[in-house]
Write a protein that holds these residues in place. Sequence first.
Motif, mmCIF file in Angstrom:
data_model
loop_
_atom_site.group_PDB
_atom_site.id
_atom_site.type_symbol
_atom_site.label_atom_id
_atom_site.label_comp_id
_atom_site.label_asym_id
_atom_site.label_seq_id
_atom_site.Cartn_x
_atom_site.Cartn_y
_atom_site.Cartn_z
ATOM 1 N N LYS A 182 0.687 -1.175 -0.142
ATOM 2 C CA LYS A 182 -0.013 0.004 -0.080
ATOM 3 C C LYS A 182 0.661 1.397 0.044
ATOM 4 C CE LYS A 182 -4.088 0.395 2.237
ATOM 5 N NZ LYS A 182 -5.395 0.265 2.892
ATOM 6 N N LYS A 183 2.138 1.325 0.650
ATOM 7 C CA LYS A 183 2.913 2.368 0.664
ATOM 8 C C LYS A 183 3.386 2.483 -0.862
ATOM 9 C CE LYS A 183 6.940 3.969 3.123
ATOM 10 N NZ LYS A 183 8.230 3.235 3.659
ATOM 11 N N ALA A 184 3.717 1.477 -1.665
ATOM 12 C CA ALA A 184 4.260 1.607 -2.826
ATOM 13 C C ALA A 184 3.448 1.916 -3.847
ATOM 14 C CB ALA A 184 5.149 0.123 -3.153
ATOM 15 N N PHE A 185 2.044 1.341 -3.908
ATOM 16 C CA PHE A 185 1.116 1.502 -4.902
ATOM 17 C C PHE A 185 0.066 2.504 -4.568
ATOM 18 C CE2 PHE A 185 3.260 -2.511 -5.625
ATOM 19 C CZ PHE A 185 3.155 -2.797 -7.140
ATOM 20 N N GLY A 186 -0.325 3.168 -5.536
ATOM 21 C CA GLY A 186 -1.503 3.974 -5.579
ATOM 22 C C GLY A 186 -1.306 5.301 -6.440
ATOM 23 N N PRO A 187 -2.342 6.086 -6.580
ATOM 24 C CA PRO A 187 -2.402 7.216 -7.589
ATOM 25 C C PRO A 187 -1.556 8.519 -7.141
ATOM 26 C CG PRO A 187 -4.241 7.285 -6.164
ATOM 27 C CD PRO A 187 -3.378 6.153 -5.556
ATOM 28 N N ASN A 188 -0.856 8.541 -5.983
ATOM 29 C CA ASN A 188 -0.245 9.494 -5.570
ATOM 30 C C ASN A 188 1.468 9.749 -6.022
ATOM 31 O OD1 ASN A 188 -2.259 10.256 -3.848
ATOM 32 N ND2 ASN A 188 -1.760 8.915 -2.353
ATOM 33 N N GLU A 189 1.811 10.962 -6.208
ATOM 34 C CA GLU A 189 2.949 11.191 -6.569
ATOM 35 C C GLU A 189 4.306 10.233 -5.956
ATOM 36 O OE1 GLU A 189 3.801 13.794 -8.715
ATOM 37 O OE2 GLU A 189 5.963 13.095 -8.889
ATOM 38 N N GLY A 190 5.039 9.607 -6.624
ATOM 39 C CA GLY A 190 6.031 8.633 -6.162
ATOM 40 C C GLY A 190 5.447 7.414 -6.182
ATOM 41 N N GLN A 191 4.379 7.104 -6.127
ATOM 42 C CA GLN A 191 3.719 5.779 -5.987
ATOM 43 C C GLN A 191 3.811 5.047 -7.496
ATOM 44 O OE1 GLN A 191 0.120 6.357 -3.968
ATOM 45 N NE2 GLN A 191 0.982 4.977 -2.347
ATOM 46 N N ILE A 192 3.495 3.715 -7.238
ATOM 47 C CA ILE A 192 3.546 2.881 -8.500
ATOM 48 C C ILE A 192 1.988 3.017 -8.918
ATOM 49 C CG2 ILE A 192 3.680 0.882 -9.765
ATOM 50 C CD1 ILE A 192 6.169 0.413 -7.712
ATOM 51 N N ASN A 193 1.400 3.468 -10.113
ATOM 52 C CA ASN A 193 -0.106 3.455 -10.485
ATOM 53 C C ASN A 193 -0.453 2.321 -11.307
ATOM 54 O OD1 ASN A 193 -2.608 4.261 -9.707
ATOM 55 N ND2 ASN A 193 -2.515 5.936 -11.269
ATOM 56 N N GLY A 194 -0.205 1.058 -10.922
ATOM 57 C CA GLY A 194 -0.370 -0.010 -11.795
ATOM 58 C C GLY A 194 -0.650 -1.442 -11.102
ATOM 59 N N ALA A 195 -0.772 -2.329 -11.726
ATOM 60 C CA ALA A 195 -1.187 -3.641 -10.904
ATOM 61 C C ALA A 195 -0.112 -4.964 -11.596
ATOM 62 C CB ALA A 195 -2.536 -4.218 -11.279
ATOM 63 N N ASP A 196 -0.035 -5.683 -11.030
ATOM 64 C CA ASP A 196 0.764 -6.948 -11.155
ATOM 65 C C ASP A 196 0.388 -7.535 -12.572
ATOM 66 O OD1 ASP A 196 1.813 -9.766 -11.446
ATOM 67 O OD2 ASP A 196 2.734 -9.299 -9.403
ATOM 68 N N GLY A 197 1.176 -7.915 -13.494
ATOM 69 C CA GLY A 197 0.813 -8.753 -14.885
ATOM 70 C C GLY A 197 -0.052 -9.768 -14.674
ATOM 71 N N HIS A 198 -0.031 -10.690 -13.521
ATOM 72 C CA HIS A 198 -0.603 -11.577 -13.240
ATOM 73 C C HIS A 198 -1.657 -11.467 -12.122
ATOM 74 C CE1 HIS A 198 -2.046 -15.731 -12.851
ATOM 75 N NE2 HIS A 198 -1.161 -16.359 -13.500
ATOM 76 N N GLN A 199 -2.983 -11.358 -12.248
ATOM 77 C CA GLN A 199 -3.826 -11.096 -11.414
ATOM 78 C C GLN A 199 -3.864 -12.343 -10.401
ATOM 79 O OE1 GLN A 199 -4.463 -11.559 -14.570
ATOM 80 N NE2 GLN A 199 -5.687 -10.027 -15.534
ATOM 81 N N GLU A 200 -4.005 -12.135 -9.192
ATOM 82 C CA GLU A 200 -4.154 -12.965 -8.032
ATOM 83 C C GLU A 200 -4.519 -12.216 -6.717
ATOM 84 O OE1 GLU A 200 -4.402 -16.197 -7.019
ATOM 85 O OE2 GLU A 200 -3.949 -15.776 -4.983
ATOM 86 N N ILE A 201 -3.756 -11.112 -6.609
ATOM 87 C CA ILE A 201 -3.918 -10.483 -5.236
ATOM 88 C C ILE A 201 -5.170 -9.949 -4.873
ATOM 89 C CG2 ILE A 201 -2.983 -8.169 -6.055
ATOM 90 C CD1 ILE A 201 -1.510 -8.022 -3.110
ATOM 91 N N GLU A 202 -5.844 -9.667 -6.215
ATOM 92 C CA GLU A 202 -7.137 -9.046 -6.154
ATOM 93 C C GLU A 202 -8.058 -10.008 -5.364
ATOM 94 O OE1 GLU A 202 -5.120 -9.401 -8.655
ATOM 95 O OE2 GLU A 202 -4.646 -7.424 -9.677
ATOM 96 N N LEU A 203 -8.252 -11.164 -5.913
ATOM 97 C CA LEU A 203 -9.085 -12.384 -5.397
ATOM 98 C C LEU A 203 -8.739 -12.607 -3.937
ATOM 99 C CD1 LEU A 203 -8.418 -15.601 -5.043
ATOM 100 C CD2 LEU A 203 -8.000 -15.368 -7.746
ATOM 101 N N ALA A 204 -7.546 -12.616 -3.588
ATOM 102 C CA ALA A 204 -7.010 -13.039 -2.398
ATOM 103 C C ALA A 204 -7.302 -12.066 -1.051
ATOM 104 C CB ALA A 204 -5.468 -13.134 -2.402
ATOM 105 N N LEU A 205 -7.549 -10.768 -1.775
ATOM 106 C CA LEU A 205 -7.715 -9.556 -0.698
ATOM 107 C C LEU A 205 -9.375 -9.642 -0.525
ATOM 108 C CD1 LEU A 205 -5.709 -6.811 -2.469
ATOM 109 C CD2 LEU A 205 -5.534 -7.724 0.052
ATOM 110 N N VAL A 206 -10.163 -10.245 -1.504
ATOM 111 C CA VAL A 206 -11.440 -10.386 -1.153
ATOM 112 C C VAL A 206 -11.761 -11.666 -0.170
ATOM 113 C CG1 VAL A 206 -13.579 -10.967 -2.241
ATOM 114 C CG2 VAL A 206 -12.361 -9.683 -3.513
ATOM 115 N N ARG A 207 -10.798 -12.472 -0.354
ATOM 116 C CA ARG A 207 -10.749 -13.495 0.750
ATOM 117 C C ARG A 207 -10.527 -13.054 2.085
ATOM 118 N NH1 ARG A 207 -11.028 -18.434 1.823
ATOM 119 N NH2 ARG A 207 -9.337 -19.930 2.081
#
Lengths: 655, 655
Positions: A182-207
């Motif tokens: 969460k520190k590294a990713f996000g829309p803010n300046e200095g953050q990475i605004n994108g997702a992993d090439g291979h989806q998986e964290i998205e479904l794991a976070l729902v779990r």
Amino acid sequence: MNDNGKIFSPVHVTSPFWEKYMEIVKEKMLPFQWDILNDKATVKIESERDDVNIPTEKSHVIANFLIAAGKKEGNHYGWLFQDSDLYKWIEAAANTYRVKPDEHLLTLMETCVELIEEAQDADGYLSTFYQIEKPQLKFRRLMESHELYCAGHLIEAAVAYAEATGDLRLIAVSDRFIACIKKAFGPNEGQINGADGHQEIELALVRLYEFTGNKNYLDLSYYFLNVRGQDPDFYHKQLLENEKNGIHEGHMPHIDLVYLQAHKPVIEQLEPRGHAVRMVYMAQAMAGTAYYLNDSALLNAAKKIWESIVSKRMYITGGIGSTVRGEAFTYDYDLPTDTMYCETCAAIGLLNFTSVLQKSDKNNAYADIMERVLYNSMLSGMSLDGEHFFYVNPLEVDPEASLKNPDKSHVKATRPSWFGCACCPPNLARTIPAIQRYIYDESEDTKRIWINQWIDSTGAFENATLQQQHDFRNKKESTFTITNTNDLETEIFIRIPYWLDNVSVWVNGEEKVLEITDGYFKLILFSNSIEVRLTYNMPVLKWQANPNVKSAYGKVAFQKGPFIYAAEESDNESALHLYHVKGEPVAIDIEDEVLGPISVIDVPAQKLEQTEPSSLYYLYQKPGYLEKNLRLIPYYCWANRDTGEMRVWLNDGGE
Amino acid sequence: MNDNGKIFSPVHVTSPFWEKYMEIVKEKMLPFQWDILNDKATVKIESERDDVNIPTEKSHVIANFLIAAGKKEGNHYGWLFQDSDLYKWIEAAANTYRVKPDEHLLTLMETCVELIEEAQDADGYLSTFYQIEKPQLKFRRLMESHELYCAGHLIEAAVAYAEATGDLRLIAVSDRFIACIKKAFGPNEGQINGADGHQEIELALVRLYEFTGNKNYLDLSYYFLNVRGQDPDFYHKQLLENEKNGIHEGHMPHIDLVYLQAHKPVIEQLEPRGHAVRMVYMAQAMAGTAYYLNDSALLNAAKKIWESIVSKRMYITGGIGSTVRGEAFTYDYDLPTDTMYCETCAAIGLLNFTSVLQKSDKNNAYADIMERVLYNSMLSGMSLDGEHFFYVNPLEVDPEASLKNPDKSHVKATRPSWFGCACCPPNLARTIPAIQRYIYDESEDTKRIWINQWIDSTGAFENATLQQQHDFRNKKESTFTITNTNDLETEIFIRIPYWLDNVSVWVNGEEKVLEITDGYFKLILFSNSIEVRLTYNMPVLKWQANPNVKSAYGKVAFQKGPFIYAAEESDNESALHLYHVKGEPVAIDIEDEVLGPISVIDVPAQKLEQTEPSSLYYLYQKPGYLEKNLRLIPYYCWANRDTGEMRVWLNDGGE
């Protein structure tokens, strides 16, 4: 933990069929895979296709963690996502432990958890390849790094481990990693605004949300889903930035955005394209996030993908992925039977995606598809001994073609012990002992309970305890018992599978009219103890494919119960393509030495009479045929005897 | 030059069919390809398959030579074998010039010859990539360098140019290069004892021997054939040596020895494996060298390869190469119709290989195969406008599959203008104006002459002048006239094609019994002027494939004259896989606006009646059919109208 009590209902599976598989996972797969992870097994590791760059020397998973933890010298070995093999093993062990506690298993899991704790960086980061080899590139090659993919499997393992043992240490590891992310990713300046090439964290976070009730996880899942494809240039820009910073290595790789499902926003991706596993993992996360956030647009997008898969891009076995190149979907009705991919992981992904959709939309179509996957394209991924696995689950195999035509090098005729890319075996190991998840469903208000899968089991819900018991083999009778009713207005929906006919129903001994709505027989509780008894026939079903499916045109496939059938050379002569089935199929219950108690199907057939030698091409001769019987076995248990031909779709010789 | 007068008999083709093609080469292909080589054409260059590494920006061939000659600054662009495009262009131009001299063409050829002279190193070396980019690696990466492959095409161009113009300058360039090669290669200390990964110089040296009578060339060809596969480690050792010498770059590549036909000595390679073009180029050299050196073991090996190809690994169109991976042969009867390779160059290679075997073994089987290739898998490689080309000549195409299933990305539904790897278009351009080579054959002692191909032409031989003239379209009559007989014992063998029936023969007006031996009608000259007239029918032939050919099982293909036929969407409805042919085919002569004067075949057929919408899988329904006519056109002229489906093998609906 598990506050709402709905997701992980205390369901106990008593089905001999599934108990046997769970036993295989516990007694065979877990110890076997543990040895692999520790590089102690003496098995041949095969590459999943004819590609000399696939690492097949060893697994090295535990060693990678030891090196990252500073407890061992050496280099990382294996794929960038090698860590996920350990996470999936833990999830499999935890799911198994939950069904049947075992001290040794617990000890092994604890060892793993401690090793993972030790390997984790102080800031929460965890990905042994980047920790050992390329710390400067952490989160900087998301097109291929699989860092968040592995994080997803860590989270899934953590939830399963916590559910099974009550031990929250792996949840803590996950939380530290999530904080780092969460520190590294996000829309803010200095953050990475994108997702992993291979989806998986998205479904794991729902779990993880389902387990904790903490909506932050859901928001993070939504963020990753939503950011995907917004800037199709994202991955390329990362590489250019690395180049600018002098940390890029090698040439600039080609990025296939469709493969990565990053060519446009996910909500605009209305048909399944690209890598099949990634697609269904993403769609599962879309459905789950949409369900909990009440996002109907996202839910509809997920449903469109599902509709497109099951109505135009799915094999009759429930397999998905029509090509090895990119392990991908292709286009509507393109379902080649001898070059397809049908990866075991993709089947499991479709199963889970479907089970999430089922939450928001009660319709037997979901249960039908889950069942089709479970009993066919998923189970075919493993041998009956639990120590051999398919990556690719073909509809048609000729061992000579697999060996000698490189277009079919991925279509193996026998299950290897292990793969260079070992995603499928542990995926099976974690799914089978979690089979209870797919059987029942309960509404949020606890007033409705659905029996989706006909699997012997008991389920203790808020308003009732359910038990189902089936005798498919002898009496052709099923009994559903409902007891401990707390609320007499609770409705029970029993799915009536399409593979039955002549179904009669008795409720507490009194015959009723079987009314079916959306595939379910509805029962309003009226007493504290109800017995629903059904009797039926289980006919052999003869299927045809839509004529647009070229590979299956002029062919038929057979089914009995939930099982799709296949002809194997072990039971028949070779040259299965010369058989034409013609006439009434007969199912026979047998007790096979290797395959166990199964129903086989015998179909009358004509086989082309071959006269040898014959030239390569000759002027038309009216073909002559010999009358033969063709024996079929359930598809899931093919390739457990001799190596030989197999095919699901058989030439239709007419009626 | 051309001392023995046998190989390049003064044959003049008068066939309108072939004259039209020669005209296309002269007026369209040569200027068009010249512009390409000079990067002046504004066409889209396509990659021959879905591979981002294929160079498709430009040709740069002339520019590469200019840079090597020091007349231009810059880098090499294109494949390692890009030079061969120029050599093949010269050969095509020379063959065309030989048929019809043209000052402009001569000027262009002379410009090329001078440029090549200038580009050649002082020591005779010539390969623009290595000269410009990697002089330190000359002859040091033979697994992929194509240096001797290009030398072979240089030699072939030199011979054709000398034959056409009498100018020996390119022969001199070749000789200097050969001297350089002979210095570098051989069994002695300090020499390289191996062959180029891509065979070609071997067959070219045979051609140079035929032109010069100098046996040294034959010996060098024999050396390269013989050294191949003797040390399967040869290529790897070269790379290791480069590494030791600090001139190796990149990682150590995987070497597929079977692909290179270097896994064992050529004489032990009794079945066609690996890259199809390389295989037939090698086999042609084996047959030619063996013929002139009287090496029966080598000849038998070549014959075994040929037998294996035509009896088990050849498409009905004469195409070879069952897979795009390695552009290779696979195994017996493995002839998939929608993923095959069937490269145009491989067809030409099979044509030439067969024509060489025919020297030593008179049997109509050779002429049959040459004819099959010429009129089908070779000619299909180009459009009727001469400006579009196929690399892959499929037996079945669905444009959507080519576009959306990456397993079929190489199977193009329309002919591109040019390819990143442009071997096929100039190969066609050099072969068509050399068609006269394949028509007649004369024995060493000049006492026997064979008429192998039924192509309108005249041929002036030592003991007789032959003329043949055919009217396949109207009268169904052929006339062979023999005049200027010098030796009344000369025997003439006229091939009687298998695609005729009811053949009657008149010799000088008197009807004779048609006795056929090994496919030929034998005539002993008895007069100074003989006219042999044949009348016949040309039935529509309906073919079946050996049942071991899975892709063609239950299907039929049609032929009339030498032409294999195909159904195209332009003449029929889409979904060609739903047609079942049933009944008597009828051939109709038409004059098509685009396709010209051709025979089409109309076959009665039943087409599945499709009811829309239908689900992906449904329970068996007795299929309903609509009566339809299916129109077929000669295969070679498919894909000249709208883009659409095409198939050669059609479902057999019975008789």
